[in-house]
Each structure stands twice: as C-alpha cells, then as structure tokens.
Motif scaffolding. Structure first.
Motif, mmCIF file in Angstrom:
data_model
loop_
_atom_site.group_PDB
_atom_site.id
_atom_site.type_symbol
_atom_site.label_atom_id
_atom_site.label_comp_id
_atom_site.label_asym_id
_atom_site.label_seq_id
_atom_site.Cartn_x
_atom_site.Cartn_y
_atom_site.Cartn_z
ATOM 1 N N ALA A 56 0.872 -1.179 0.000
ATOM 2 C CA ALA A 56 0.000 0.000 0.000
ATOM 3 C C ALA A 56 0.903 1.221 0.000
ATOM 4 O O ALA A 56 1.950 1.236 0.658
ATOM 5 N N GLU A 60 -3.188 3.374 0.647
ATOM 6 C CA GLU A 60 -4.087 2.832 -0.381
ATOM 7 C C GLU A 60 -3.417 1.663 -1.060
ATOM 8 O O GLU A 60 -2.213 1.704 -1.342
ATOM 9 N N HIS A 61 -4.235 0.621 -1.352
ATOM 10 C CA HIS A 61 -3.677 -0.532 -2.052
ATOM 11 C C HIS A 61 -2.944 -0.066 -3.308
ATOM 12 O O HIS A 61 -3.422 0.802 -4.029
ATOM 13 N N ALA A 75 3.798 0.444 2.682
ATOM 14 C CA ALA A 75 3.609 -0.711 3.573
ATOM 15 C C ALA A 75 3.749 -1.989 2.781
ATOM 16 O O ALA A 75 3.350 -2.064 1.608
#
Lengths: 83, 149, 149, 83
Positions: A56, A60-61, A75
């Motif tokens: 992410a 956000e993905h 992440a």
C-alpha cells in the motif's frame, strides 16, 4: 520515507516501522522491495518472493509498479485475512 | 445515510449497535447483519488480529461509499475487532439498513466480501504454543470478484 | 442443528436470541440475520398482523427443514410478531448460524423469501382511522421463485 | 368440518371460524367455496372471485382442486403478506 511491515513480513524484518531516505534510482515499489531485500538476512527472507507480498502506498492498495517519492508511506504485507 | 466504522479490541453490544442504526429514519424497513465468530477449528486456542490503523478506516469507508453508490441504503455499521480473541468470540459485525430487504442483504454481503479481501487485517492462529499466519483463501477473492461482473 | 421458532406479540431481545444461537457449537463461524421493521410509509400509524396459529409454526418449520437440507447450517432462529405494531417496531427476525458466511447469508435470504410468500400472516395498514389490507407483491413471489431455479 | 377465514375473507364472512357438515356432492375446495358463496351476502362477497383467494387444508397450503373430506380443516384467505 516511512515504511511499515505487517504480519509475517513484520516478523521476518524484525520491526513494524522504520524511516528511510529514498535510495538513489528507486522510483517504484518493486525497486524499493529489491533494495530492502539487500539490507540483511531478515529483509532477504521477507522480500525473497515478491509474489507473496502486497503493498500500500499512502494507505491505499498499490502494486509493485506504483511510483513512489521521498515523502510517501509504503507498507508491505501478505494478502489480508480479516473479516 | 449514517455510517459507523469502529476498530476496537473489546467486544460489541449488537443490540445497541442495531438500535443506533435503526434510528436512521422512518423509512428503514430492513436490516441485514453479519457477525463473524472465532471457530475452534482443529484445537485453535486463540486468534490474534493485527491491522494497519491509518489505512483500515479509510479502506472501509471507501467500501461503504461504494455500497452506498450501488444500493439505496439508510445506514451502515461496521465493527472489527483486533487483538487476541478466544474461540466463540465475535470478530466482525456488518449491519446494513435499507427500505427493502434486497438492498440490505446484497450490500451486507458485498461489504463482507470486500472486507475479506481489501481491509488491512491479518489473522494469526494459535494452537497451544504454536502460532501460524492464516493464508488468504482463493474462495474469498472469488466472492469479492463476483461484484465486478 | 438447533431451530427456534416463536410467534409472539411482544418485541424480542436480539442480543439474547443471537447469544442463544451462537451456543450451537464451536464450529459456528458466521451468523447472518435479518430484521424487518415497520416503515412509516405515507403516514402509516400502525400495522396489525394476524396469522393462522395452527399452520404458522408448521409452515415455518417446513422451510427451516428445507434450508437445513440445502445448506450446512448450525442453527436457525425465526421470530415473527403479531398484533398491533407502531412505525419503527420490529416485525420479524431471521437468524442463521453456519460455519461459513456463504451458507449463512443464502439460507437467511431463502428463509425470508419463503416466509414472505408462504407463512400464513396477513398485514393490515392503518393510517389515521383508515385500515387497508396489504396486497401481496409480485416481487416477493419472484424472490421466492428464484430458489426453485 | 372446520372452516377458518383470515384477513378480509374473515371480515366479509363476519366470523373467523365455524363448523359445517360437509354438504352432499362437495369433494373439493372449489365445490366448498361455491357452496359457501351461497350462504349469504357476506359469503357471496368473500367468495365472488376465487382467483383472489388462497386455501389450506389441514394446515397445509392447498389448491382449489384439493380433495376434502368431512373431518378436514379448510382455511380461506388472501395471499399472505408476512415477513
């Protein structure tokens, strides 16, 4: 930039969060993962198979092709298993 | 439409949550809910959930907004627990209020299917002293994908 | 599998009903519920429900048995109120426990769809002093028919 | 036999329940409905349009072709609207 690790990625890396200067020549999540995999044996294990990882960017993905900059939060984690 | 999203360690009071949801208006005729429970599969002694706090609420809010765009909803409540849970404990509540039952049922399933594959939670199973990360199930990806067809 | 069927005038305690349902076993992982509420449509002041007592419980038990044959269920609770209800009050609760969410969701919808077109209840709407019997909706017959396909 | 009426059928007939000797020549729900429709103006109104009525024999959904006997319980009502 701010890096976060979750689940077994966190366990292998040995920390949940760290800050890092965006390395020269790194402009995608994929390049960042390659860079991280060389930081030590825990990192090497965590990033050995990018196909098992999800990412992410700024909460956000994202994909490994996503472009990243010096102020981003990135992440790394396995596929989610909530619910 | 009201939307309540909570991530918490403690258990929830489902009657209070549903009462709050039903206050959303006189045209609520249908409330569909789902609760997930920790199964005692194969001698499981605990389930430990972690999440990505800065992302979780945003991601769930995005799903709620999508559900709201697809169905005429009157209210949504999503509660997800984190931390250590024992067998039988509740993990998650998704409750959807609408005028009619079709929208409430579909949006509730949609939100569960989306939570399963998009919300940043990770489960670790403990059996005695042995811990194991739960692997994502292809069936969950399939369940989420059917809403794209 | 446990099955609880109650027809009653008074409101129900949804938390107590779900707690009883969840006692059905350590392999319960999913509970889907539906509650129907009285909408204040077009100035409705009350809904009055009558039923055919000798037939109601039998008919609902038949639907529960069919749901049980179609899905691997761990417990079903169906509660239906009769008598005079005010806007906002709950009319019906259908709760289904299963190991996995697909079975719980589907069986809950199936049971609601079947109740709507088979269970011998009749609703009268009151608006001020004017009473009107609710007409059966073709959409409800369609919803029930899809389970036969 | 035992007869039951619900919703507006009950209101038009003016009662919720009654017992009746099975009339001669009546062996189906349809024939029973025709017989009942001749018992008075309320019955006539209730049974005027059999297409609007549903029936149950011994607490199970039935059709107007269902055969009935002297000890059966037969109910007449509009399509159900519960749930």
């Amino acid at each position: 930039m701010n890096l976060l690790y979750f689940a077994w990625v966190r366990q292998k890396v040995g920390k949940s969060e760290e800050t890092l200067e965006l390395p020269d020549g790194v402009s995608t999540v994929r390049a960042l993962a390659q860079h991280l995999s060389m930081l030590g044996p825990g990192y090497a294990e965590a990033f050995a198979d990018p196909g098992r990882l999800r990412t992410a960017v700024n909460q956000e993905h994202a994909t490994f092709d996503t472009t990243i900059g010096p102020d981003d939060e990135v992440a790394f984690f396995p596929p989610v298993t909530g619910g | 439409m009201s939307a309540t999203i909570k991530i918490q360690g403690e258990d929830f009071d489902i009657a209070a949550e549903l009462a709050a949801l039903a206050k959303g208006g006189a045209d609520i005729g249908a409330v569909a809910t789902f609760t997930g429970h920790v199964r005692a599969d194969d001698g499981l002694t605990a389930l430990v959930l972690e999440h990505y706090p800065a992302m979780t609420a945003r991601e769930i809010a995005r799903h709620v907004a999508e559900a709201q765009a697809r169905w005429p909803l009157r209210g949504v409540t999503i509660l997800h627990r984190v931390g250590r849970l024992a067998p039988g404990e509740r993990i998650v509540l998704v409750a959807v209020a609408a005028s009619h039952r079709g929208a409430a049922f579909e949006a509730c399933q949609f939100l569960m299917d989306y939570l399963k594959v998009h919300a940043p939670f990770w489960k670790q199973e403990e059996r005695g002293g042995v811990a194991r990360w739960v692997e994502a199930k292809p069936a969950d990806a399939d369940a989420a994908a059917r809403w794209r067809q």
